[in-house]
Design an enzyme around this catalytic site. Structure first.
Site, PDB file in Angstrom:
ATOM      1  N   PRO A 127       0.811  -1.218   0.000  1.00  0.00           N
ATOM      2  CA  PRO A 127       0.000   0.000   0.000  1.00  0.00           C
ATOM      3  C   PRO A 127       0.853   1.281   0.000  1.00  0.00           C
ATOM      4  O   PRO A 127       0.518   2.251  -0.662  1.00  0.00           O
ATOM      5  CB  PRO A 127      -0.826  -0.124   1.283  1.00  0.00           C
ATOM      6  N   GLY A 130       5.574   1.608  -3.710  1.00  0.00           N
ATOM      7  CA  GLY A 130       5.350   1.401  -5.140  1.00  0.00           C
ATOM      8  C   GLY A 130       6.646   1.555  -5.903  1.00  0.00           C
ATOM      9  O   GLY A 130       7.507   0.680  -5.876  1.00  0.00           O
ATOM     10  N   HIS A 339     -11.115   4.186 -36.210  1.00  0.00           N
ATOM     11  CA  HIS A 339     -12.427   3.523 -36.123  1.00  0.00           C
ATOM     12  C   HIS A 339     -13.574   4.525 -35.919  1.00  0.00           C
ATOM     13  O   HIS A 339     -14.745   4.126 -35.953  1.00  0.00           O
ATOM     14  CB  HIS A 339     -12.444   2.525 -34.961  1.00  0.00           C
ATOM     15  N   GLY A 340     -13.266   5.786 -35.668  1.00  0.00           N
ATOM     16  CA  GLY A 340     -14.325   6.759 -35.416  1.00  0.00           C
ATOM     17  C   GLY A 340     -15.162   6.337 -34.211  1.00  0.00           C
ATOM     18  O   GLY A 340     -14.627   5.774 -33.250  1.00  0.00           O
ATOM     19  N   GLU A 364       5.824  -3.030 -13.653  1.00  0.00           N
ATOM     20  CA  GLU A 364       7.248  -3.363 -13.873  1.00  0.00           C
ATOM     21  C   GLU A 364       8.086  -2.081 -14.053  1.00  0.00           C
ATOM     22  O   GLU A 364       9.016  -2.030 -14.854  1.00  0.00           O
ATOM     23  CB  GLU A 364       7.415  -4.324 -15.054  1.00  0.00           C
TER      24      GLU A 364
HETATM   25  C1  LIG Z   1      -2.869  -4.316 -12.870  1.00  0.00           C
HETATM   26  C2  LIG Z   1      -1.620  -4.228 -12.057  1.00  0.00           C
HETATM   27  C3  LIG Z   1      -0.877  -5.381 -11.819  1.00  0.00           C
HETATM   28  C4  LIG Z   1       0.258  -5.330 -11.008  1.00  0.00           C
HETATM   29  N1  LIG Z   1       0.926  -6.499 -10.702  1.00  0.00           N
HETATM   30  C5  LIG Z   1       1.911  -6.471  -9.759  1.00  0.00           C
HETATM   31  C6  LIG Z   1       2.511  -7.694  -9.285  1.00  0.00           C
HETATM   32  O1  LIG Z   1       2.196  -8.791  -9.760  1.00  0.00           O
HETATM   33  N2  LIG Z   1       3.432  -7.617  -8.306  1.00  0.00           N
HETATM   34  C7  LIG Z   1       3.828  -6.441  -7.756  1.00  0.00           C
HETATM   35  O2  LIG Z   1       4.654  -6.454  -6.856  1.00  0.00           O
HETATM   36  N3  LIG Z   1       3.291  -5.258  -8.183  1.00  0.00           N
HETATM   37  C8  LIG Z   1       2.344  -5.263  -9.148  1.00  0.00           C
HETATM   38  N4  LIG Z   1       1.774  -4.073  -9.586  1.00  0.00           N
HETATM   39  C9  LIG Z   1       2.212  -2.826  -8.984  1.00  0.00           C
HETATM   40  C10 LIG Z   1       2.986  -1.929  -9.937  1.00  0.00           C
HETATM   41  O3  LIG Z   1       4.251  -2.452 -10.210  1.00  0.00           O
HETATM   42  C11 LIG Z   1       2.995  -0.541  -9.303  1.00  0.00           C
HETATM   43  O4  LIG Z   1       1.675  -0.039  -9.372  1.00  0.00           O
HETATM   44  C12 LIG Z   1       3.978   0.405  -9.991  1.00  0.00           C
HETATM   45  O5  LIG Z   1       5.304   0.002  -9.760  1.00  0.00           O
HETATM   46  C13 LIG Z   1       3.819   1.849  -9.538  1.00  0.00           C
HETATM   47  O6  LIG Z   1       3.749   1.963  -8.149  1.00  0.00           O
HETATM   48  P1  LIG Z   1       2.541   2.796  -7.498  1.00  0.00           P
HETATM   49  O7  LIG Z   1       1.270   2.292  -8.094  1.00  0.00           O
HETATM   50  O8  LIG Z   1       2.665   2.716  -6.036  1.00  0.00           O
HETATM   51  O9  LIG Z   1       2.743   4.255  -8.000  1.00  0.00           O
HETATM   52  P2  LIG Z   1       3.660   5.399  -7.296  1.00  0.00           P
HETATM   53  O10 LIG Z   1       5.015   4.863  -7.046  1.00  0.00           O
HETATM   54  O11 LIG Z   1       2.912   5.963  -6.144  1.00  0.00           O
HETATM   55  O12 LIG Z   1       3.756   6.457  -8.455  1.00  0.00           O
HETATM   56  C14 LIG Z   1       2.774   7.448  -8.710  1.00  0.00           C
HETATM   57  C15 LIG Z   1       3.334   8.394  -9.772  1.00  0.00           C
HETATM   58  O13 LIG Z   1       4.531   9.021  -9.285  1.00  0.00           O
HETATM   59  C16 LIG Z   1       5.588   8.790 -10.192  1.00  0.00           C
HETATM   60  N5  LIG Z   1       6.857   8.693  -9.460  1.00  0.00           N
HETATM   61  C17 LIG Z   1       7.154   7.909  -8.385  1.00  0.00           C
HETATM   62  N6  LIG Z   1       8.424   8.099  -8.011  1.00  0.00           N
HETATM   63  C18 LIG Z   1       8.971   9.012  -8.851  1.00  0.00           C
HETATM   64  C19 LIG Z   1      10.232   9.621  -8.994  1.00  0.00           C
HETATM   65  N7  LIG Z   1      11.260   9.296  -8.178  1.00  0.00           N
HETATM   66  N8  LIG Z   1      10.420  10.526  -9.970  1.00  0.00           N
HETATM   67  C20 LIG Z   1       9.410  10.839 -10.812  1.00  0.00           C
HETATM   68  N9  LIG Z   1       8.180  10.312 -10.747  1.00  0.00           N
HETATM   69  C21 LIG Z   1       7.962   9.404  -9.779  1.00  0.00           C
HETATM   70  C22 LIG Z   1       5.233   7.491 -10.885  1.00  0.00           C
HETATM   71  O14 LIG Z   1       5.901   7.351 -12.140  1.00  0.00           O
HETATM   72  C23 LIG Z   1       3.739   7.670 -11.047  1.00  0.00           C
HETATM   73  O15 LIG Z   1       3.474   8.472 -12.167  1.00  0.00           O
HETATM   74  C24 LIG Z   1       0.681  -4.101 -10.444  1.00  0.00           C
HETATM   75  C25 LIG Z   1      -0.049  -2.932 -10.726  1.00  0.00           C
HETATM   76  C26 LIG Z   1      -1.182  -2.984 -11.509  1.00  0.00           C
HETATM   77  C27 LIG Z   1      -1.958  -1.718 -11.744  1.00  0.00           C
END
Ligand SMILES: Cc1cc2nc3c(=O)[nH]c(=O)nc-3n(C[C@H](O)[C@H](O)[C@H](O)COP(=O)(O)OP(=O)(O)OC[C@H]3O[C@@H](n4cnc5c(N)ncnc54)[C@H](O)[C@@H]3O)c2cc1C
Length: 382
Positions: A127, A130, A339-340, A364
């Site tokens: 949570p 990320g 496709h409009g 990723e």
């Molecule tokens: C459908 C789906 C499947 C997934 N599957 C997996 C899985 O199997 N296992 C797993 O572990 N995770 C999984 N994820 C998680 C995914 O890897 C993360 O959502 C992703 O790495 C981004 O982290 P966050 O969502 O916390 O975004 P955040 O890190 O909160 O980022 C929010 C925004 O801030 C930007 N940001 C963050 N840090 C910086 C920085 N230093 N400089 C500039 N911009 C920055 C990001 O680019 C983004 O635009 C999944 C996510 C989704 C949506």
């Protein structure tokens, strides 16, 4: 393994036929039911798709990176959910064990991952963790010969169907960042491991993600990949290059499908008394997409070859992931435009792909994280 040309061509042809005859026809059903039909999963197992990158000695096909991306170019023309089903077994769910696992871990898990008997999930995101992935907070407390896991993982692909979770957890709370993190192999059904109900997502129906909770979940110390704590993050980083190239190849494949759909529609749809394909403004969109697809495909093939030759491709993999995931977004947008109004309707595959491919820029490593990696590598090189 590098397959001989004939065997590789046969394998690619088989996957192409499977995509055209079995996967594309069931796409509407998958969208409707949010599940891949069991008979399709069985056929994917029989084709060996779960073990593309797992060594032959452990029951997989042991493809080289260059071979794997060719299969991804073929497979990714179908809805991305099919790729997601086999993605973890071929990527981060198995590569950590292949690279850093003990002999016992390899023997126990790789044959079952390769056959698809077990689906692997990779649990890193939390949570509050990320993009800053090294900040893993899920705790693994050492107690004699075991560790006790507590915390929550978020958005975990395939969690509701997984038989094995690779869980990144903090074994050393006194160390901040990557060094205090270990990768644990936790089988589903372990007491204290709870998978929540599936998330409601924008797209990629047929792939399930969910929160995974650990509530005093006890695992043996031997569950740590490689048996040595503190190396989990390093293991994860080692396998990321491969995963990013695989995703980039899938983006190219999706772009190629979107172009096929766009071309077919443009030839058939008539306005002002002629097929819209004859309008130069439509041709410009087709040509731009085709050019970008060619660039993406070429860079993925190049980086895959370099990786197979033993070169470090961290920068190139991130370039491929960044360019191809952004590229397929632009191609999907143009496909809807061509496709409009029909492109906005759920009856047409481009509407679904438009939503599905949005994810590639997020997981990723987001596009911003790829940019940071590329710049970091450039600065290192200079
Ligand atoms: C459908 C789906 C499947 C997934 N599957 C997996 C899985 O199997 N296992 C797993 O572990 N995770 C999984 N994820 C998680 C995914 O890897 C993360 O959502 C992703 O790495 C981004 O982290 P966050 O969502 O916390 O975004 P955040 O890190 O909160 O980022 C929010 C925004 O801030 C930007 N940001 C963050 N840090 C910086 C920085 N230093 N400089 C500039 N911009 C920055 C990001 O680019 C983004 O635009 C999944 C996510 C989704 C949506």
């Amino acid at each position: 393994m590098a397959l001989d040309t004939e065997t590789l061509t046969h394998l690619i042809d088989t996957v192409r036929r499977f995509v055209d005859e079995r996967l594309i026809p069931v796409e509407p059903r998958v969208e409707e039911e949010n599940a891949i039909p069991p008979e399709i999963v069985r056929e994917m197992r029989e084709l060996g798709l779960f073990g593309l990158s797992i060594p032959e000695a452990h029951g997989g096909l042991g493809l080289s990176m260059a071979e794997e991306v060719e299969i991804a170019f073929a497979l990714g023309r179908a809805s991305p959910c099919f790729r997601s089903l086999i993605g973890t077994n071929n990527g981060i769910g198995s590569q950590g064990i292949i690279i850093d696992g003990t002999a016992e871990q390899k023997a126990e898990w790789l044959p079952r991952l390769a056959s698809g008997e077990v689906v692997g999930s990779f649990a890193l995101t939390e949570p509050d963790v990320g993009s800053d992935a090294a900040a893993v907070a899920l705790s693994a407390r050492s107690e004699g010969e075991s560790y006790v896991l507590n915390g929550t993982k978020r958005y975990i692909t395939n969690a509701p169907i997984a038989g094995l979770f690779t869980v990144m957890a903090r074994t050393d709370p006194s160390v901040r960042g990557a060094k205090g993190v270990s990768a644990f192999l936790v089988p589903s059904g372990t007491p204290g491991l709870i998978v929540s109900k599936p998330d409601r997502k924008m797209g990629q129906r047929g792939t399930l993600t969910a929160d995974v909770m650990f509530d005093d979940c006890r695992v043996p110390a031997s569950a740590i990949i490689g048996g040595v704590p503190g190396r989990g993050f390093a293991t994860a980083m080692k396998v990321l290059d491969r995963g990013r190239l695989h995703i980039a190849a899938i983006c190219c494949a999706a772009a190629s499908r979107l172009l096929d759909e766009s071309l077919a529609y443009a030839r058939e749809r008539k306005q002002f008394g002629q097929p819209i394909a004859e309008f130069q403004l439509i041709q410009a969109m087709l040509a731009e997409s085709r050019t970008e697809l060619y660039a993406g495909t070429s860079m993925v093939r190049d980086a895959a070859r370099e990786r197979d030759a033993g070169q470090a491709v961290t920068l190139e993999s991130s370039c491929c992931k960044l360019f191809c995931s952004e590229m397929v977004g632009r191609v999907a947008d143009r496909a809807v435009q061509i496709h409009g109004g029909a492109g906005y309707m759920a009856d047409y595959p481009v509407e679904r792909f438009y939503r599905d491919v949005r994810l590639f820029r997020l997981y990723e490593g987001t596009s911003q994280i790829q940019q940071l990696i590329i710049a970091r590598e450039m600065l290192k090189e200079s």
